[in-house]
Design a protein around this motif. Structure first.
Motif, short mmCIF file in Angstrom:
data_model
loop_
_atom_site.label_atom_id
_atom_site.label_comp_id
_atom_site.label_asym_id
_atom_site.label_seq_id
_atom_site.Cartn_x
_atom_site.Cartn_y
_atom_site.Cartn_z
N GLN A 148 -30.70 -1.34 36.35
CA GLN A 148 -30.70 -1.27 34.88
C GLN A 148 -30.46 0.16 34.39
O GLN A 148 -29.70 0.38 33.45
CB GLN A 148 -32.03 -1.81 34.34
N TRP A 149 -31.10 1.13 35.05
CA TRP A 149 -30.86 2.52 34.65
C TRP A 149 -29.41 2.93 34.93
O TRP A 149 -28.79 3.63 34.12
CB TRP A 149 -31.81 3.46 35.39
N TYR B 250 -35.53 -0.52 33.58
CA TYR B 250 -36.67 -0.38 34.48
C TYR B 250 -36.24 -0.22 35.94
O TYR B 250 -36.62 0.72 36.62
CB TYR B 250 -37.62 -1.58 34.33
N SER B 251 -35.43 -1.17 36.39
CA SER B 251 -35.00 -1.11 37.79
C SER B 251 -33.89 -0.08 37.97
O SER B 251 -33.30 0.42 37.00
CB SER B 251 -34.48 -2.48 38.23
N TYR C 108 -37.28 9.60 29.07
CA TYR C 108 -37.32 8.97 27.75
C TYR C 108 -36.67 9.85 26.69
O TYR C 108 -36.12 9.36 25.69
CB TYR C 108 -38.77 8.66 27.35
N ARG D 87 -46.17 6.10 32.73
CA ARG D 87 -45.11 5.51 31.92
C ARG D 87 -45.65 4.95 30.61
O ARG D 87 -45.04 5.09 29.55
CB ARG D 87 -44.39 4.39 32.70
N GLN D 88 -46.83 4.33 30.68
CA GLN D 88 -47.39 3.71 29.47
C GLN D 88 -47.97 4.75 28.52
O GLN D 88 -48.21 4.45 27.36
CB GLN D 88 -48.49 2.72 29.86
N ARG E 14 -42.69 7.34 24.90
CA ARG E 14 -42.59 5.87 25.00
C ARG E 14 -42.87 5.30 23.61
O ARG E 14 -44.01 5.19 23.18
CB ARG E 14 -43.59 5.33 26.01
N LEU F 45 -35.82 -0.77 27.35
CA LEU F 45 -36.56 -0.49 28.57
C LEU F 45 -35.74 -0.81 29.82
O LEU F 45 -35.92 -1.85 30.46
CB LEU F 45 -37.88 -1.29 28.61
N LEU G 171 -37.66 4.78 41.41
CA LEU G 171 -38.71 4.33 40.49
C LEU G 171 -39.89 5.30 40.50
O LEU G 171 -40.43 5.66 39.46
CB LEU G 171 -39.18 2.92 40.88
N ARG H 116 -38.88 8.60 38.76
CA ARG H 116 -38.73 8.39 37.32
C ARG H 116 -40.11 8.31 36.65
O ARG H 116 -40.31 8.83 35.55
CB ARG H 116 -37.92 7.12 37.04
N ASN H 117 -41.04 7.64 37.32
CA ASN H 117 -42.40 7.54 36.79
C ASN H 117 -43.03 8.91 36.63
O ASN H 117 -43.74 9.19 35.66
CB ASN H 117 -43.25 6.69 37.75
#
Length: 397
Positions: free
Chosen positions: A254-255, A250-251, A287, A229-230, A235, A248, A276, A279-280
């Motif tokens: 939230q998405w 994240y959870s 993104y 992700r980073q 990103r 962002l 999660l 998605r990662n």
């Protein structure tokens, strides 16, 4: 800082450039008395950036407030004697002078202990003295390169690159400050001094691997040492109709709220994006969807609606924007101070809040050797002895 938590702590700072001066500025902001030892020419940062008077450049002014400057030639025996006299009543001696040079001029922990058994000596170096790189010269750029930090930027620039700032210097400065405070705390328990070595390379490897150790946390490795992700090239701050925004989700919740906002709730039914973990693993595609959606409205629209949906989002502040930011203005983060020779100056507050509102600027950034005479008088030198040292070019006042 008046009555700060480090009030009563005296630090002798024989350092230059950014890393250690940033560390000691933070300690000074917290109340420590910092006596900055400079060469007869002064710290190099005195000549970096715009200024009013020669030797008072912008970079120096920002990272050397709340300090006293004495100007001493440490290559002379008389200059070394001045430092040793200062050590008698000091708590910490800190420098970024290479160990071999400190040994040549007799400014080592073993020598200081004979004068003051409770002294804490902290030396910031490029590399641990235990390894083959010991003693090599080190600067922010070379440490970003060898620590892996530059390579981690490759996702954004298609080649290894440096961060737009002296990240290795500043992170190591923060670690050095924390280590000094820890040593001071340990001394309150055992009454003993300590010798600290803080290497830049090892500090930055640890810093980079906080999230990027990743699959190499296991033996044998389960994945590359890169947190996907980073390190996704997608990103980044996203373009809107009139600017840029950081968003962002994240959870899962939230998405879900984000995709409801853009009328694409079906995306989370796709197995690539339904958890999660998935998605990662498919973060680039996710993104990309985010980026395409954000381009269709202006920044203010997104800030208002993402805030309503409780999704983390902030507009991108360009450097000049920071000084007009409503939050920083409201908390009065930037202060002004009238310097006796440089005029009105702006500076940032220390971010930490203590029990009461305490002003963190008590001394202006010093002119070269501004406090030499004062400090030498305080450790027993007479006026005639000081004049002799000036005449022999050992000190400047």
């Amino acid at each position: 800082m008046k009555n700060g938590p480090l009030k009563g702590i005296k630090i002798i700072d024989a350092s230059s450039i950014l890393m250690v001066p940033y560390c000691t500025r933070l300690l000074a902001d917290m109340g420590a008395e910092v006596i900055k030892i400079e060469t007869l020419e002064g710290d190099n940062t005195r000549y970096i950036g715009p200024g009013v008077n020669k030797g008072m450049g912008a970079v120096f002014l920002n990272i050397n407030r709340n300090k006293k400057s004495i100007c001493v030639d440490l290559k002379t025996q008389d200059g070394q004697l001045i430092v040793k006299k200062l050590i008698k009543s000091a708590d910490v001696f800190v420098s970024n002078i290479r160990k071999a040079a400190l040994k040549r001029i007799g400014l080592t922990h073993s020598e200081f202990k004979k004068i003051n058994p409770k002294i804490i000596t902290a030396n910031a170096v490029g590399f641990s003295s235990k390894g083959p790189y010991a003693g090599l010269p080190a600067f922010d750029d070379t440490i970003q390169a060898v620590s892996g930090m530059a390579a981690y930027q490759e996702a954004y620039s298609n080649q290894p690159s440096y961060t737009a700032g002296a990240t290795a210097d500043k992170v190591t400065g923060l670690m050095l400050g924390m280590s000094i405070v820890a040593a001071l705390f340990q001394r309150t328990k055992d009454g003993e001094g300590a010798e600290l070595e803080l290497p830049m390379m090892e500090t930055m490897v640890d810093f980079s691997l906080v999230e990027h150790l990743y699959g190499y946390n296991f033996i044998p490795p389960k994945a590359p040492p890169i947190y996907p992700r980073q390190s996704s090239p997608n990103r980044r701050p996203y373009k809107t109709l009139d600017g840029y925004i950081a968003v962002l989700p994240y959870s899962d919740d939230q998405w879900l709220r984000f995709f409801k906002l853009i009328n694409k709730e079906h995306v989370l039914q796709d197995l690539r994006f339904s958890s999660l973990k998935s998605r990662n693993e498919n973060i680039d595609q996710l993104y990309s969807i985010l980026s395409d959606a954000l381009e269709k409205e202006d920044t203010n629209y997104w800030i208002i609606n993402l805030k309503k949906s409780d999704i983390p989002a902030m507009k991108v502040n360009f450097p000049e924007d920071i000084f007009e930011d409503e939050h920083l203005k409201e908390i009065k983060f930037f202060k002004t101070n009238n310097h006796p020779t440089e005029g009105e100056l702006l500076y940032p507050s220390i971010p930490t809040s203590y029990n009461s509102d305490i002003e963190n600027q008590t001394l202006h950034a010093p002119n070269l050797g501004e406090h030499t005479k004062e400090m030498l008088l305080s450790i027993g030198y007479s006026i005639s002895e000081i004049e002799s040292l000036v005449f022999r070019n050992i000190i400047k006042i």
